[in-house]
Design an enzyme around this catalytic site. Structure first.
Site, short mmCIF file in Angstrom:
data_model
loop_
_atom_site.label_atom_id
_atom_site.label_comp_id
_atom_site.label_asym_id
_atom_site.label_seq_id
_atom_site.Cartn_x
_atom_site.Cartn_y
_atom_site.Cartn_z
CB CYS A 238 -1.00 -0.04 1.16
SG CYS A 238 -2.33 1.16 0.98
CG HIS B 293 -4.16 -3.58 2.71
ND1 HIS B 293 -3.20 -3.14 3.60
CD2 HIS B 293 -4.67 -2.48 2.12
CE1 HIS B 293 -3.16 -1.81 3.56
NE2 HIS B 293 -4.04 -1.38 2.67
CD GLU C 64 -2.11 -6.28 5.21
OE1 GLU C 64 -1.66 -6.70 4.12
OE2 GLU C 64 -2.24 -5.06 5.48
#
Lengths: 257, 220
Positions: free
Chosen positions: B83, B198, B200
């Site tokens: 990001c 993202h 994650e």
């Protein structure tokens, strides 16, 4: 090729337990938010919203631990709301693993708080939750007022002006609940949703009133919602998340299937 | 033991990415740190980032993160930028007026809707699109890469951003995503892999990408 609309199940928690009740077939401990979040994530939920309704400070500590536990096992975005009043509250929740925080009453009490929060942590993690009630008479153009304290306390603020102001202060998303529809199962207030969605550039999450899958479709296609939030239809097993996503996709809505 | 350093420069939520990495194996050890020697001693490095670029760059420079990332890349150590971490690698960003970035990758960072002059982002049918670009969007793989292993082309990943990278060297583009227009959602250069989304927070596909990163030797 497009951004998918999101389905967000919402867990209301008190002292680390889901309180609205959840009915899954083979979960014995129906109130564990970590287990429930994992179930929803596995079922394809696009995000989880965790609403902390705990009042006491000891309970808040439990909430932080619960957020940590969810974030350690569930790898989709997690929003935490309820009682977020200070920059320190936000820091605590983000450190615990929340991706976004939802601010409601504190924004009404002190609108500058939203500006400070967005400047400090970035708009991407600041959701402003809005509880709106219709105040226009039948036949008049739609007009809605912001309420706080679970819809009991009027503020005199016009909902559309309010969301515009919150976005100009840095809110990255609006969680919009119709107080008239919450718990009714007769569907979203689509006129309210459309008015808010058209008024701001940021994504709008529609909430309040979902009773059947067509309501989710209406929220997106007629209300202009970018995401739909629901609690009871999923908690009580009336519909599963895959059913909801499939139904929405069949009605031409881009979904993550 | 697979040692992962997550660069801590005081911005955003580092818990999510470290927890996601830790969930991938008992032999994965994640350390969140701003200590240059510890970061460079790790087997691989994650350069995360959320928030506004001006504050991020100020902290990156104050803590010497720019040198750390340059040294890691010179040593062919695997680095995953996420990001705003990805955006910080470019030459400059339109955000906060104009911010000079690290210049490790050629190109700039632009705002969605910036090209129309009035800030409004439109889709192909002329419909207004919301900014930030928030939610699950498809990632089209533009080159074969070890980090795409086991991930279907056009899989959906979770995005949340208002700015995107515009590399001037098209050969760096490892993936694209469509939002109003096509933008680079992943860049690859040597032992560096950078993603706008993202991983994650992207459930199965995201965890697979992190798993691939843990197994990667830094060669494309």
């Amino acid at each position: 090729m497009a951004l998918a609309k999101r389905i967000i199940p919402c867990l209301d928690c008190d002292k680390g337990r889901v309180v609205k009740g959840v009915k899954f077939e083979d979960i014995r401990d129906a109130g564990d938010p970590v287990e429930i979040s994992r179930r929803y994530s596995d079922a394809g939920a696009d995000e989880i919203t965790f609403l902390d309704i705990t009042a006491s400070s000891e309970g808040r500590e439990t909430t932080v631990q619960t957020v940590e536990a969810i974030a350690g096992q569930v790898f989709i975005p997690l929003t935490v709301g309820g009682g977020i009043r200070t920059l320190e509250d936000i820091r605590t929740m983000l450190n615990a693993g929340a991706d976004k925080v939802s601010i409601n009453t504190a924004a009404v009490v002190n609108p500058e708080f939203v500006r400070e929060a967005a400047a400090r942590f970035g708009s991407q993690c600041i959701v402003v939750a809005v509880d709106a009630k219709k105040v226009s008479e039948a036949g008049e153009p739609g007009r809605w007022e912001i309420f706080t304290h679970g819809g009991r306390k009027p503020t005199g603020l016009d909902a559309i002006e309010w969301v515009k102001r919150m976005v100009s202060y840095g809110a990255g998303e609006i969680l919009l609940t119709s107080m008239d529809r919450d718990g009714t199962k007769i569907g979203f207030d689509l006129a309210l949703n459309r008015a808010v969605s058209d008024a701001v550039d940021v994504p709008v999450i529609a909430s309040g009133g979902v009773g059947e899958l067509q309501h989710l479709v209406d929220g997106v296609l007629e209300g202009g919602a970018d995401a739909v939030l629901a609690a009871s239809i999923f908690h009580f097993g009336e519909y599963t998340i895959p059913q909801a996503k499939q139904y929405m996709a069949e009605h031409g809505i881009e979904m993550r299937l | 033991m697979n040692n992962v350093a997550v660069i801590d420069y005081g911005m955003g939520n580092l818990h999510s990415v470290s927890k996601a990495m830790e969930s991938l194996g008992d032999d994965v050890r994640v350390e969140i740190t701003s200590d240059a020697s510890r970061i460079l001693a790790a087997d691989r490095i994650i350069f995360p980032g959320v928030g506004a670029i001006r504050d991020c760059m100020a902290e990156i420079r104050r803590l010497g993160v720019d040198d750390i990332v340059s040294q890691a890349l010179a040593a062919s150590k695997p680095v995953l930028a996420i990001c705003v971490g990805m955006q910080a690698l470019m030459e400059s960003s339109e955000e906060n007026g104009h911010v000079e970035c690290l210049g490790l990758l050629p190109g700039t960072v632009k705002r969605f809707g910036g090209e129309t002059g009035n800030g409004v982002l439109l889709d192909v049918d002329g419909k207004r699109l919301k900014v930030p670009h928030m939610g699950w969007n498809q990632v089209q793989q533009r080159q074969a890469h070890p980090l795409w292993q086991g991930i279907e082309d056009n899989s959906r990943f979770y995005f949340v951003h208002s700015y995107f990278v515009a590399p001037t060297d098209a050969s760096l583009c490892a993936a694209t995503t469509d939002y109003g227009h096509t933008f680079a959602s992943a860049l690859s250069k040597g032992s560096l892999f950078a993603v706008q989304f993202h991983p994650e927070k992207s459930q199965h596909s995201g965890l697979q990408l992190l798993r691939n990163f843990l197994a990667w030797d830094g060669r494309a």
